[in-house]
Design an enzyme around this catalytic site. Sequence first.
Site, PDB file in Angstrom:
ATOM      1  N   PHE A 157       0.616  -1.142  -0.438  1.00  0.00           N
ATOM      2  CA  PHE A 157      -0.091  -0.337   0.171  1.00  0.00           C
ATOM      3  C   PHE A 157       0.852   0.925   0.122  1.00  0.00           C
ATOM      4  O   PHE A 157       1.932   1.561   0.786  1.00  0.00           O
ATOM      5  CB  PHE A 157      -1.420   0.436   0.980  1.00  0.00           C
ATOM      6  CG  PHE A 157      -1.609   0.957   1.176  1.00  0.00           C
ATOM      7  CD1 PHE A 157      -2.804   0.975   0.628  1.00  0.00           C
ATOM      8  CD2 PHE A 157      -1.699   2.673   1.769  1.00  0.00           C
ATOM      9  CE1 PHE A 157      -3.910   2.049   0.444  1.00  0.00           C
ATOM     10  CE2 PHE A 157      -3.167   3.556   1.654  1.00  0.00           C
ATOM     11  CZ  PHE A 157      -3.666   3.081   0.474  1.00  0.00           C
ATOM     12  N   ASP A 244       9.486   3.114   1.216  1.00  0.00           N
ATOM     13  CA  ASP A 244       8.066   3.846   2.063  1.00  0.00           C
ATOM     14  C   ASP A 244       7.823   2.633   3.752  1.00  0.00           C
ATOM     15  O   ASP A 244       7.771   1.851   3.978  1.00  0.00           O
ATOM     16  CB  ASP A 244       6.991   2.691   1.146  1.00  0.00           C
ATOM     17  CG  ASP A 244       5.416   2.781   1.904  1.00  0.00           C
ATOM     18  OD1 ASP A 244       5.654   4.400   2.547  1.00  0.00           O
ATOM     19  OD2 ASP A 244       4.833   3.103   1.031  1.00  0.00           O
ATOM     20  N   LYS A 273       2.669  10.044   7.921  1.00  0.00           N
ATOM     21  CA  LYS A 273       1.828   9.489   9.692  1.00  0.00           C
ATOM     22  C   LYS A 273       2.401   9.956  10.511  1.00  0.00           C
ATOM     23  O   LYS A 273       2.227  11.079  10.786  1.00  0.00           O
ATOM     24  CB  LYS A 273       1.722   7.595   9.710  1.00  0.00           C
ATOM     25  CG  LYS A 273       1.084   7.282   8.480  1.00  0.00           C
ATOM     26  CD  LYS A 273       0.678   6.285   8.666  1.00  0.00           C
ATOM     27  CE  LYS A 273      -0.047   5.221   7.754  1.00  0.00           C
ATOM     28  NZ  LYS A 273      -1.488   5.492   7.773  1.00  0.00           N
TER      29      LYS A 273
HETATM   30  C1  LIG Z   1       2.776   2.107   3.983  1.00  0.00           C
HETATM   31  C2  LIG Z   1       1.995   3.367   3.200  1.00  0.00           C
HETATM   32  N1  LIG Z   1       2.506   3.927   2.697  1.00  0.00           N
HETATM   33  C3  LIG Z   1       1.522   4.769   1.780  1.00  0.00           C
HETATM   34  C4  LIG Z   1       0.726   5.346   2.958  1.00  0.00           C
HETATM   35  C5  LIG Z   1      -0.906   6.499   2.650  1.00  0.00           C
HETATM   36  O1  LIG Z   1      -0.273   8.112   3.154  1.00  0.00           O
HETATM   37  P1  LIG Z   1      -1.509   8.762   3.499  1.00  0.00           P
HETATM   38  O2  LIG Z   1      -2.844   8.228   3.413  1.00  0.00           O
HETATM   39  O3  LIG Z   1      -1.139   9.699   4.775  1.00  0.00           O
HETATM   40  O4  LIG Z   1      -1.329   9.376   1.976  1.00  0.00           O
HETATM   41  C6  LIG Z   1       0.054   4.452   3.710  1.00  0.00           C
HETATM   42  C7  LIG Z   1      -1.168   4.768   4.712  1.00  0.00           C
HETATM   43  O5  LIG Z   1      -1.714   3.818   5.136  1.00  0.00           O
HETATM   44  C8  LIG Z   1       0.504   3.835   3.824  1.00  0.00           C
HETATM   45  O6  LIG Z   1       0.445   2.537   5.349  1.00  0.00           O
END
Ligand SMILES: Cc1ncc(COP(=O)(O)O)c(C=O)c1O
Length: 421
Positions: A157, A244, A273
């Site tokens: 994700f 990520d 986050k």
């Molecule tokens: C690993 C990861 N990357 C990116 C995102 C996306 O982040 P945002 O919701 O702040 O755009 C998330 C959100 O859950 C995530 O868990």
Amino acid sequence: MPLQVAALVNGWPSHEAAFFVFPHDSILAMSDVLMHTYQRLPVTFDHGDGAWLVDTQGKRYLDALSGIAVCGLGHAHPAVTAALRDQAGKLLHTSNLYGIAEQEQLGEVLCRHAGMERVFFGNSGAEANEAAIKLARLHGHNRGIDKPAIVVMDNSFHGRTMATLSATGNRKAQAGFEPLVQGFVRVPYGDLEAVRAVAENRSDVVAVLLEPIQGEGGIRIPQDGYLEGIRSLCDANDWLMMLDEVQSGMGRTGQFFAFQHSAAVPDVMTLAKALGNGVPIGACLARGDAARLFGPGSHGSTFGGNPLVCRAALTVCETLQADDLTNRASALGKRIVQGFRDQLHDVAAVEDIRGRGLMIGIELAQPCAALVGMALEAGLLINVTAANVVRLLPPLILSDEEADHLVQTLAPIIRQFLTDA
Ligand SMILES: Cc1ncc(COP(=O)(O)O)c(C=O)c1O
């Protein structure tokens, strides 16, 4: 009147969502003025304090989710509150047309912790990953590749913007938004051979983008040596290794960044986050050639890295260090995982209890989204992801007693759920 509420997977209706009966009389009618992007639980919070949230009826909940890995320092942390108050009275926003001292300070702190050289600040995880994807494309064009491709993982994700949605390994999140952004090659997570096969068969690949631990994918922790293997393949093929750390970063796993459990260092790393403890901020960090790919005009953000959000993130970094919260996350994680193992070892349908620091997953043999509502009733906030994995992401400031309370509240609920099923 009892109301039927669809169980949720990370705020989205789960494909496999069971329905459970929520016996509150005081269900809040959701406003029709909001687009129906979330199927919200029937609770609204009024305030928070540490690991606890209090709803508008005065009921207290232990927050074992931290707003999905955001409030790592818990709610209303005094240092964050004081920093925000002070900064709000001084300066909220100027623009990236001018120097921003707090952004430079935060950049230095993050680079020092991560072994990186430069940072770009945005407002969310998706934006941080967009920046990483743009860096990979620039890297590819510099190598003379017209249509550069990035290796991405099944069950990953990365966000909801068009490029990050296309990188995400979840068809349900993509459905309806075609045409997707081109230039992603998907392989199974944890499978080095699959990445090696891509290297052997394609000459258009320029980068690998992956989570060091998959969060939404079900708290998947790869085998030891996996990140080092990805690093070697990136070195051998002139690919950028892009991690990520939006969910796994900022101390949660027991290291400042999850990749620091391995010997591999990425070229690009993304954060969001917990970086702002609830104040929206994302960051894309890079080192080596990748740190010099963007030039003036090639990327930007109006709000990105403004004085207010950087002040919050600086305070988060200072507090993590001053209170040794990475080690605390590690100790708490062991205590919680052991607690669940002790309580649930005799339950056959509990397939696995795993975690790294405070990224904890309890995998069941069956879909279990209904557990979210059962826990809510018992005053506990949890999440279910990947249909059958209970995901716990509690704040790093949890006390031992609160950690034990989490186990003692949730373990019987899981047992009862599996018995009734
Ligand atoms: C690993 C990861 N990357 C990116 C995102 C996306 O982040 P945002 O919701 O702040 O755009 C998330 C959100 O859950 C995530 O868990």
